[in-house]
Scaffold this active site. Structure first.
Site, PDB file in Angstrom:
ATOM      1  N   ASP A 119       0.844  -1.199   0.000  1.00  0.00           N
ATOM      2  CA  ASP A 119       0.000   0.000   0.000  1.00  0.00           C
ATOM      3  C   ASP A 119       0.882   1.253   0.000  1.00  0.00           C
ATOM      4  O   ASP A 119       2.050   1.203   0.414  1.00  0.00           O
ATOM      5  CB  ASP A 119      -0.872  -0.086   1.268  1.00  0.00           C
ATOM      6  N   ASP A 165      -1.867  -0.537   6.054  1.00  0.00           N
ATOM      7  CA  ASP A 165      -2.168  -0.042   7.407  1.00  0.00           C
ATOM      8  C   ASP A 165      -3.658  -0.081   7.713  1.00  0.00           C
ATOM      9  O   ASP A 165      -4.055   0.098   8.871  1.00  0.00           O
ATOM     10  CB  ASP A 165      -1.648   1.389   7.585  1.00  0.00           C
ATOM     11  N   ASP A 207      -0.242   4.906   1.012  1.00  0.00           N
ATOM     12  CA  ASP A 207      -0.402   5.895   2.079  1.00  0.00           C
ATOM     13  C   ASP A 207      -0.217   5.293   3.465  1.00  0.00           C
ATOM     14  O   ASP A 207      -0.829   4.278   3.801  1.00  0.00           O
ATOM     15  CB  ASP A 207      -1.786   6.546   1.992  1.00  0.00           C
TER      16      ASP A 207
HETATM   17 MG   LIG Z   1      -2.681   3.100   3.646  1.00  0.00          MG
END
Ligand SMILES: [Mg+2]
Length: 194
Positions: free
Chosen positions: A10, A140, A12
């Protein structure tokens, strides 16, 4: 066809420090909003870490032109991508843009600027990560959901707001390779080698 492990990463708050920039921006330009922050990010939805009356204003900041270009690289992120490749694994960045006409291109521009053009070529932009095949997704977001049952195993990129989730987790300053190897051992991809 490949049987090489495929690792999805991922963007961000895994490669690009969105929360860090967002907090700086709010502290600098909107002290009245910043005053409603507890000092620790406890929700994955960034705006929910502040008083609900500011939610629209906060989300509008993320839709500002140039927002994604301002983010800094997360510590160790660039070396980590190289380390994953050094294992002989295929690595792809998978990222979900926000709903503006320019966020997807800004995310690609950020990747070119901070990681190099070759990584922009290895980036998949989608709002549904379950549609992307892979062995591991490092993300996250504690709840990555979509249309189908994902083929990948989710490893959490450790952040204060995802610690309630009982999941394997790593950061780029941990021994992340060992953790990924352990998780890969659980997987056998249904690929046929022709
Ligand atoms: Mg993320």
């Amino acid at each position: 066809l490949t049987i090489t492990p495929l690792i999805l990463v991922d963007q961000d708050n895994v490669l690009a420090d969105q929360c860090g920039y967002f907090l700086q921006l709010i502290a600098r330009e909107y002290p009245e909003i910043y005053r409603t922050f507890s000092g620790e990010l406890i929700s994955f939805d960034f705006e929910k870490n502040f008083s609900p009356r500011y939610a629209d204003q906060i989300m509008a900041l993320r839709r500002r032109r140039g927002f994604f270009l301002q983010l800094e690289l997360m510590p160790g992120a660039k070396n980590a991508l190289h380390a994953l490749q050094q294992q002989g694994w295929e690595v792809r960045i998978v990222t979900a843009p926000v709903r503006t006409s320019y966020s997807a291109s800004e995310k690609l521009d950020w990747i070119v600027a901070h990681l190099g053009r070759e990584w922009a070529e290895k980036t998949i932009i989608t709002r549904d990560k379950t549609l992307v095949q892979g062995d591991i997704l490092i993300d996250d977001n504690p709840e990555v959901r979509g249309l189908i049952l994902a083929t990948w195993r989710h490893i959490l990129y450790d952040q204060s707001y995802n610690r309630k989730k009982n999941h394997p987790r790593l950061t780029w300053t941990d021994d992340f390779l060992s953790l990924i190897k352990t998780q890969l051992a659980y997987k056998t991809r249904p690929y046929t080698v022709l």
